[in-house]
Structure formats: C-alpha cells, structure tokens
Design an enzyme around this catalytic site. Structure first.
Site, short mmCIF file in Angstrom:
data_model
loop_
_atom_site.label_atom_id
_atom_site.label_comp_id
_atom_site.label_asym_id
_atom_site.label_seq_id
_atom_site.Cartn_x
_atom_site.Cartn_y
_atom_site.Cartn_z
N ASP A 21 -8.47 -12.56 9.21
CA ASP A 21 -8.12 -12.97 8.03
C ASP A 21 -6.66 -13.04 7.90
O ASP A 21 -6.28 -13.83 7.58
CB ASP A 21 -8.25 -12.09 6.07
CG ASP A 21 -9.78 -12.29 6.08
OD1 ASP A 21 -10.34 -13.36 6.28
OD2 ASP A 21 -10.11 -11.08 5.55
N GLU B 183 -0.57 -14.03 -1.58
CA GLU B 183 0.12 -13.32 -2.89
C GLU B 183 1.49 -13.08 -2.18
O GLU B 183 1.91 -13.34 -1.23
CB GLU B 183 -0.34 -11.25 -2.96
CG GLU B 183 0.57 -10.07 -1.52
CD GLU B 183 -0.72 -10.62 -0.86
OE1 GLU B 183 0.26 -10.65 0.12
OE2 GLU B 183 -2.40 -10.11 -0.33
N TYR C 202 -4.13 -7.24 -1.38
CA TYR C 202 -2.62 -5.90 -1.18
C TYR C 202 -3.07 -5.56 -3.09
O TYR C 202 -2.98 -4.10 -3.40
CB TYR C 202 -1.79 -6.17 -1.09
CG TYR C 202 -0.47 -5.37 -1.09
CD1 TYR C 202 -0.64 -4.06 -1.40
CD2 TYR C 202 1.04 -5.94 -0.91
CE1 TYR C 202 0.56 -3.08 -1.00
CE2 TYR C 202 1.95 -4.90 -1.25
CZ TYR C 202 1.26 -3.99 -0.93
OH TYR C 202 2.56 -2.89 -1.28
#
EC number: 2.7.1.23
Length: 284
Positions: A66, A141, A183
């Site tokens: 990822d 993010e 996260y």
C-alpha cells in the site's frame, strides 16, 4: 496492450516478483515499460519518469504494498489509466492481487475481465503567511500535527468557511474513503466505503474525548489553521510522504481533486474482502 511497471526496490522479494510479472506478461505478448527504479532493479538502463510512463501505458502495475501505491500516485501525476497494485506478500487495501497471482492478473488483462474502482483524491493547498502557496495531492489523507514538542496543540477546522471546531489535540486528519482504513482508522475514525462521496475529519488524541470524527460530503472545502503562535511550528504531511513546516498564520485548504485514481480490481477481490482479512473479522 502495454503495461507500465513501478516497483519498490526496498521491498524484500521485489526483484523476484518483478521477473515473474514480466515473464507472465511476455508469455501473453503484453508489452512492458519500466519506471526508473524498476529498470534499475532489473539492471536495465534508462527507465521512464512517472508521467511519461502513464501516458505510454494502457495499464500501470505497482509492485510492492500500500505504501508503494501511495508513492506511485505521486509519481504518476494525474492519469485516467487503470492502476493495479500487486502486493508482495498478503493482500492490501489498495492492491489488486498478490505476487503469487501474477498469472491470474496477466490473464485478466488479456481477457479484459477486470473492473476499476474510482478513488477520490484530495487536493491540498498550503497558503503561507508570506504569500507563497504549495499544492499537494493525496490518496489517503492530509494531516496537520504537532511538531517537535510533545505537548498538545490548538488548531481550528472550518467547513465551507464555517467554524467546525477548535481542537486541543496531537493533530487533525482529513481523509478520503480510501484513507479511512489508514491513519484515520487508527485514530478512532470510521470505516467508509470507497464509493461514498465523503471525507472524514478525525482528531488525533484529542484532549476532550467528546471530540470525535465527523463525516462530511466531498463537495466541501475544509480549512485547517494553527491557533497559537507559541505552539508553532506544526507539521503538515500528505499520505505520510511530503512533510512541510506550518507556521502561525498559515492556512491549509483541502478539497476534492479534479481527477480520480482508477484502481484496478480483479474478480474475487474486493474492498470488503480486504477489510475482513486485514481487520480479522470473523462471524459469530
């Protein structure tokens, strides 16, 4: 068909996985192009920059995990080409298959039996107090967090110009549905389906426990601001990659990017399968 290949040379087993992938594609007479690091991993001179690779390829394959996929998104720049993650090891949230399934992957490309999942990207603009601006893109993010100090910091979040909240926390996360499994999840945020038209705003270790995550529509603009000059500088990170210093008076504007990531999905592999596997969900 031509497949552009990006590989993480730091990943154990990357050279073996790359050789297997190229061999599977070659057997099916599918052409390949290599990004610079992938070329170096093979000992092949040259290699292409990310945007050129995307332009010349029909599909992009990313070998690693990822984290490699997040870096690949930054390397490739805006592209509508399908991007397939091939995980070296177990299946990830962003990967289409594992390195044990490269034959299946190659067959799917040949037959066209795959789908794409449209993943929202974030466009972030940092407006510095000195008048300068910097632009960033994120798949997962963006985070505004405390810097070198171990203390909580004060920061404000606005949604379309309206004050959402003033936080005392370690920081604040603005995540896409794709980033809701990263996260934001570890900070107590909710899981969001990749198809949802939403962002999630999640405080990191807030001083007040009632300050929880908020899901908002992805048509809004979220603005983050440090509140106190004596708590600056803070750190702004994008997908855990880019990291810049944020001073008092700086502002960060976050909105939906104009383009998406078309994540390639093979039959039998889905977001929900990855959730069950990675979070170890089991029936009663």
């Amino acid at each position: 068909m031509t497949v552009g290949i990006i590989a993480n040379p730091q990943k154990e087993g990357a050279r073996i996985a790359l050789d297997r992938l190229m061999g599977a594609l070659s057997l099916r007479r599918i052409g390949t192009l290599l990004e610079r690091e992938a070329a170096a991993l093979c000992g092949v001179p040259g290699g292409m920059d990310g945007p050129d690779l995307a332009a010349a390829s029909d599909v992009i394959a990313v070998l690693g995990g990822d984290g490699t996929m997040l870096n690949a998104v930054a390397k490739l720049g805006p592209t509508d080409k399908p991007v397939a993650g091939i995980n070296i090891g177990t299946l990830g949230f962003l990967t289409s298959c594992t390195d044990d399934e490269v034959e299946v992957f190659a067959d799917a490309l040949l037959s066209g039996e795959y789908t794409t999942s449209r993943r929202t990207l974030l466009a972030a603009k940092v407006r510095s107090v000195d008048g300068s601006e910097k632009d960033f893109r994120a798949l997962n993010e963006v985070v505004l967090a405390r810097g070198q100090t171990g203390r909580l910091v004060s920061l404000s979040a606005f949604v379309d110009g309206d004050l959402l909240n003033s936080y005392r926390a370690d920081g604040l996360i603005v995540a896409t549905p794709t980033g809701s499994t990263a996260y934001s999840l570890s900070a107590g945020g909710p899981l969001i389906s990749p198809a949802a038209a939403a962002f999630v705003i999640t405080p990191i270790c807030p001083h007040t426990l009632s300050q929880c995550s908020l899901v908002v529509g992805d048509h809004v603009t979220v603005e983050l601001r440090p509140q106190n000059a004596d708590e600056a500088p803070m750190l702004f990170t994008v997908d855990g990659r880019d990291c810049i210093t944020i001073h008092h008076g700086d502002r960060i504007e976050v909105r939906k990017a104009a383009h998406v990531l078309n994540l390639l999905r093979l039959s039998g592999h889905s977001f929900y399968e990855a959730v069950r596997q990675k979070l170890n969900w089991r029936g009663g």
